[in-house]
Design a protein around this motif. Sequence first.
Motif, mmCIF file in Angstrom:
data_model
loop_
_atom_site.group_PDB
_atom_site.id
_atom_site.type_symbol
_atom_site.label_atom_id
_atom_site.label_comp_id
_atom_site.label_asym_id
_atom_site.label_seq_id
_atom_site.Cartn_x
_atom_site.Cartn_y
_atom_site.Cartn_z
ATOM 1 N N LEU A 1 0.843 -1.184 0.000
ATOM 2 C CA LEU A 1 0.000 0.000 0.000
ATOM 3 C C LEU A 1 0.882 1.239 0.000
ATOM 4 N N GLY A 2 0.289 2.376 -0.358
ATOM 5 C CA GLY A 2 1.065 3.590 -0.577
ATOM 6 C C GLY A 2 2.065 3.928 0.499
ATOM 7 N N ALA A 3 1.657 3.937 1.768
ATOM 8 C CA ALA A 3 2.533 4.356 2.856
ATOM 9 C C ALA A 3 3.639 3.361 3.128
ATOM 10 N N MET A 4 3.468 2.096 2.717
ATOM 11 C CA MET A 4 4.476 1.078 3.009
ATOM 12 C C MET A 4 5.759 1.309 2.231
ATOM 13 N N VAL A 5 5.648 1.899 1.047
ATOM 14 C CA VAL A 5 6.835 2.085 0.209
ATOM 15 C C VAL A 5 7.764 3.147 0.788
ATOM 16 N N PRO A 6 7.283 4.353 1.154
ATOM 17 C CA PRO A 6 8.189 5.292 1.827
ATOM 18 C C PRO A 6 8.798 4.718 3.114
ATOM 19 N N ILE A 7 8.043 3.880 3.835
ATOM 20 C CA ILE A 7 8.583 3.255 5.044
ATOM 21 C C ILE A 7 9.738 2.331 4.692
ATOM 22 N N LEU A 8 9.589 1.538 3.632
ATOM 23 C CA LEU A 8 10.674 0.649 3.203
ATOM 24 C C LEU A 8 11.873 1.447 2.703
ATOM 25 N N LEU A 9 11.612 2.533 1.986
ATOM 26 C CA LEU A 9 12.718 3.358 1.475
ATOM 27 C C LEU A 9 13.460 4.068 2.599
ATOM 28 N N ALA A 10 12.812 4.256 3.740
ATOM 29 C CA ALA A 10 13.478 4.889 4.882
ATOM 30 C C ALA A 10 14.435 3.944 5.588
ATOM 31 N N GLN A 11 14.364 2.647 5.277
ATOM 32 C CA GLN A 11 15.290 1.681 5.863
ATOM 33 C C GLN A 11 16.675 1.851 5.249
ATOM 34 N N PRO A 12 17.741 1.493 5.985
ATOM 35 C CA PRO A 12 19.089 1.564 5.400
ATOM 36 C C PRO A 12 19.189 0.657 4.174
ATOM 37 N N GLU A 13 19.868 1.141 3.147
ATOM 38 C CA GLU A 13 20.058 0.314 1.958
ATOM 39 C C GLU A 13 20.924 -0.893 2.295
ATOM 40 N N GLY A 14 20.628 -2.005 1.634
ATOM 41 C CA GLY A 14 21.399 -3.216 1.880
ATOM 42 C C GLY A 14 21.285 -4.174 0.728
ATOM 43 N N ALA B 1 -13.852 10.948 4.271
ATOM 44 C CA ALA B 1 -13.224 9.753 4.825
ATOM 45 C C ALA B 1 -11.734 9.985 4.924
ATOM 46 N N ILE B 2 -11.076 9.185 5.729
ATOM 47 C CA ILE B 2 -9.644 9.324 5.972
ATOM 48 C C ILE B 2 -9.000 7.978 5.674
ATOM 49 N N ARG B 3 -7.873 7.995 4.999
ATOM 50 C CA ARG B 3 -7.161 6.767 4.638
ATOM 51 C C ARG B 3 -5.802 6.787 5.314
ATOM 52 N N ARG B 4 -5.590 5.844 6.247
ATOM 53 C CA ARG B 4 -4.342 5.808 7.000
ATOM 54 C C ARG B 4 -3.924 4.366 7.227
ATOM 55 N N ARG B 5 -2.651 4.064 6.983
ATOM 56 C CA ARG B 5 -2.093 2.719 7.189
ATOM 57 C C ARG B 5 -2.911 1.660 6.439
ATOM 58 N N GLY B 6 -3.402 2.049 5.260
ATOM 59 C CA GLY B 6 -4.173 1.104 4.474
ATOM 60 C C GLY B 6 -5.592 0.891 4.949
ATOM 61 N N GLU B 7 -6.042 1.693 5.918
ATOM 62 C CA GLU B 7 -7.376 1.525 6.500
ATOM 63 C C GLU B 7 -8.235 2.739 6.171
ATOM 64 N N ASN B 8 -9.494 2.496 5.867
ATOM 65 C CA ASN B 8 -10.470 3.574 5.738
ATOM 66 C C ASN B 8 -11.029 3.899 7.113
ATOM 67 N N ILE B 9 -10.990 5.163 7.463
ATOM 68 C CA ILE B 9 -11.433 5.610 8.782
ATOM 69 C C ILE B 9 -12.640 6.521 8.618
ATOM 70 N N SER B 10 -13.677 6.247 9.340
ATOM 71 C CA SER B 10 -14.864 7.093 9.330
ATOM 72 C C SER B 10 -14.680 8.232 10.326
#
Length: 534
Positions: A269-282, A419-428
């Motif tokens: 999901l969208g937010a997961m990719v920036p999180i992975l890119l924030a990890q140290p390269e390896g 609606a709000i979309r956060r961490r892959g979840e729809n929030i009312s």
Amino acid sequence: MTTELPVSPLPPAQRTLPAMLERQAARFGERPLLRIAGRSWTHGDALRAAGGRAAALAQAGVQRGDRVAVMSSNRIEFLEVFLGCGWLGAAMVPINTASMGPQIDYFLRNSDAKLLVIEAAFVERLLAADLARSSLREIWVLDAAAGDGTGPGVRTLPYPAAREALPPAAMQPGDPLAILYTSGTTGPAKGVMCPHAQYYWWGVNSADVLGVGAEDVLCTTLPLFHINALNTFAQAAITGCEVVFESRFSASGFWASMRASGATVVYLLGAMVPILLAQPEGPGERDHRVRVGLGPGVPESAGRAFLERTGVRLLEGYGSTETNFAIATAPDSPRGGVMGWLRPGFEARVADEDDVALPDGEAGELLLRADEPHAFASGYFNMPEKTVEAWRNLWFHTGDRVVREADGAFRFVDRIKDAIRRRGENISSFEVEQVLLSHPGVAACAVYPVRSELAEDEVMAALVAREGQCIEPAELLAFCESRLPYFALPRYVDLLAELPRTENGKVQKYKLRERGVTAVTWDRGPGGRPPAKG
């Protein structure tokens, strides 16, 4: 660009879960199908599990047309119940594992579920639900010791063994297979009635977009109670490949999990990719078999960076629980930065508030419909007015503002819905507001999205205190923790003397969104990770 499906679809009468399982078991037999939480199935095992679990459900009094609720993490019993319900003619109702007592109570009562299957770690949350008002006749507890006996007001038993398989019910493609709850925008969550044929088309369309073949290994860290992960099972069953369900997403352990699983296709999901890119390269980012990923909502710049670092191209797309995979990019798409192009079998319109089509380049609401019968959801359970509102004028109204560009690409602009979309979840926002208003110090509130550093929404709340009361944001958040899923907890809190309103008293949330985060806004920080089970 693909213009038509590369394989002939099944005849309409065979677009049901039982027919799909029978056909694929005959074709693929003992080829591996599933790995999850230390358990595994072949394609033949899935067929046998469906019939055996259907028999156990029938023994418990579940009949065709009934609903069975499931609150479980990614484990094989979740899929057993799903297949068993589809085999028997019942509908499964997945419950988000982050749900607390009030949400569980609502899902059970609104769906009129007769049976609840729940992990032992979540049973304590039922104490805050009024089960006496539900239609539950029995609860099956996963991981419960034999003889646990009666639970919170309803006959409670350990998860029973499968029984001698029943023959499949004579299902129709339009019969309900699942009720998936998606957060309401101005009211309670809505139960989306997903028919058998919609689930079939989700698998066909997703497999086509990703080029899934019989030798692929699909791997997802997403939860099965959402259509994204549940759909991966359909992709594997239809194509004859294997799917691996991980227990959760871990940024530090992601690539090790992909290597261990042998994954060739991943789902992010969208937010997961920036999180992975924030990890140290390896070196682990390249030491894998992954060839492609599905990454809806990933910013174009993050997608480019991900491809450069990992060698994995992420495909964009658009679909909702109510619709199907109607818009997507492809590996040979001429450009990025868009949701994609309309797929075969669907129609799309960018329309004004009267559903009149707008010209290319002008933003409006995205309307969708399908050529094939039952490829979309059939409505909202027990909400006829909401169903008519969303499906009016023979189009499904997505609530999303988009632009169709000259080359036919659709570009997302923003959400019309509140609606709000956060961490892959729809929030009312409505549900969060109801919890905040139950605090004795809150006189009025408004909940709305603001953008985060992870290319997604953060939850922000503007509050007005009751006369003579003082609101302490940290204490307020502690109050909410036992009443809201972790992902719905506000990150930002503004304390205001009054909320901006129209002449008739309606809160003007757009003014609050425009104001956004200021120097006086309370910020609990970018955390919000799930709490421990239980």
